[in-house]
Design an enzyme around this catalytic site. Sequence first.
Site, PDB file in Angstrom:
ATOM      1  CB  CYS A  46      -0.966  -0.037   1.281  1.00 25.84           C
ATOM      2  SG  CYS A  46      -0.127   0.079   2.747  1.00 25.84           S
ATOM      3  CG  HIS A  80      -4.005   0.554   4.766  1.00 28.26           C
ATOM      4  ND1 HIS A  80      -3.436  -0.243   3.653  1.00 28.26           N
ATOM      5  CD2 HIS A  80      -5.097   1.115   4.227  1.00 28.26           C
ATOM      6  CE1 HIS A  80      -4.155  -0.157   2.602  1.00 28.26           C
ATOM      7  NE2 HIS A  80      -5.132   0.472   2.938  1.00 28.26           N
TER       8      HIS A  80
END
Length: 596
Positions: A213, A543
């Site tokens: 990510c 994230h």
Amino acid sequence: MSSKINHHRINGQIPQPCPHLAEYRTRNGSKPFRALQECLRVKPLGRAAIRRDPSEVPRCGACGEAARSRLYACVTCAAVSCHSSDSPSPSHAAAHAVSMPPGHEIAVDVDRAELFCCACRDQVYDRDFDAAVVVAQTTASTLGGGSIRSSPPPENLRKRRRVDYRPWTPDLRERVLMTRNSSPLQRTEGADGANLSNLPWGLRGLNNLGNTCFMNSVLQALLHTPPLRNYFLSDRHNRYYCQQKNNASNASKRNAASNDSNSNKNLRLCLACDMDAMFSAVFSGDRTPYSPAKFLYSWWQHAANLASYEQQDAHEFFISMLDGIHEKMGKDKRKTQSQGNGECCIAHRVFSGILRSDVMCMACGFTSTTYDPCVDISLDLEPNQGVSAKMGSTKSHHSCNGEADSMNSSQNCGTSTLMGCLDRFTRPERLGSDQKFFCQQCQVRQESLKQMSIRKLPLVSCFHIKRFEHSSIRNMSRKVDRYLQFPFSLDMAPYLSSSILRSRFGNRIFSFDGDEPDASNELSSEFELFAVVTHTGKLDAGHYVTYLRLSNQWYKCDDAWITQVNENIVRAAQGYMMFYVQKMLYYKASEKPTPS
């Protein structure tokens, strides 16, 4: 300024002092104006004045006037006299110089802190006096005696370029050219058969290939960076031609090292070619998520120390990727690899700027200036000190209580602003006693002030917020979750070297150290936000998500998922990297054309 001073200033050179000033310096030694430094007072906007007491109202000793004409204080006897070049009344400053013995010709403007020769009836310049003024102004702004940029300057004091930004619409000739040289795009449908053609072109998700990510978030921002997008979509880097050109040289290297098992490891792939392939895929019209596996492999070849499926830092990936593009394209073009002028590769033509660092001796005012290229600016969050975040004068570790137990969420309280972080980055900083600067003029180590500024703005400014802190003393790391306010439109003019020098020197009329004005920077100092990379979660388990501003609408890019969001969601996000593009390059595709 008087015409006489401008007449004597040739090619930026400082004019020779008048004979009365030279005689005064000869009689009073090399530092004749050091005593005046105690009388220098800094006004709210950073201007210097001469006052023995802050509440003093100076008046002419001959006529008692306080405001009709300019007032000058004799540097020898401190007598205050008036002088006006436009008034028919006699000049009491000139009369004072005539009536007194030699040495009383030099005076100082009490409201502007500028030297004046009463005999020549004109302003004069002395570098030592100017250095004393600069030291007083900078010290006041640093130590709390006054703030040069505590409030923005009036609009009439700064020239600004007003441009009417309108969306482009093709005329009849351009429509004919587009019809002849293009083919219609395929109709795009989603998984449920819904028409997705109303979404901005090039908006496509990226598959997560295993803790990637960090890569997807930065790639989404770069894929929609206007100058970078225009470069690759206009075929400025053709991957087929680049590969064909490099195959011959790579084949010769393989043949020469055919017996070497490590020869293939030394043949790095071209990141720019993989970027070109990715631009073609993303802007092909296909809405299904794209897998940047080939790019990931090429990046691993360049950054072998980061080649793993572990989570990496998005900012570290951004720097490493630009370095990979620069290394490959710089070698291919065989140019001087200079990031400062942006002539080496597209990565630095888009993101490269120049920072200026001034270190000034607090004893004599001597300034050492250095310039460093940069592709982004890393900013410290403002220390949490209530409403005011500019009270501290030293570097902070940005914890709310400064205790060793700062790993809990209580130390992440408070709010910072991007403008406050930029103010903190560009404000003068007093270096500690263990960092004394060797002054070339004093020939000894002296206490000094350091100030950063932006010498040259890039086309795209990337701001990296230092949210991850590592302490080798405490052997601990933590993430700073403090909220950061960032504007959608940003004016970088207050942080340019030209603006900071203008504030520091007041209305000083001479340039120092050969510095040139940043006129081109001031004309392009307005930026628009188009991408925000955010980080949620903890230091070791987080994230990354990117918010893109396309067609005057915000979209959340969470790996393969693309959703439209409200701008309030973006404002509330925990910004880690912000991408701003010069406003003249920003195009709002959703704006309807205005009738002509």
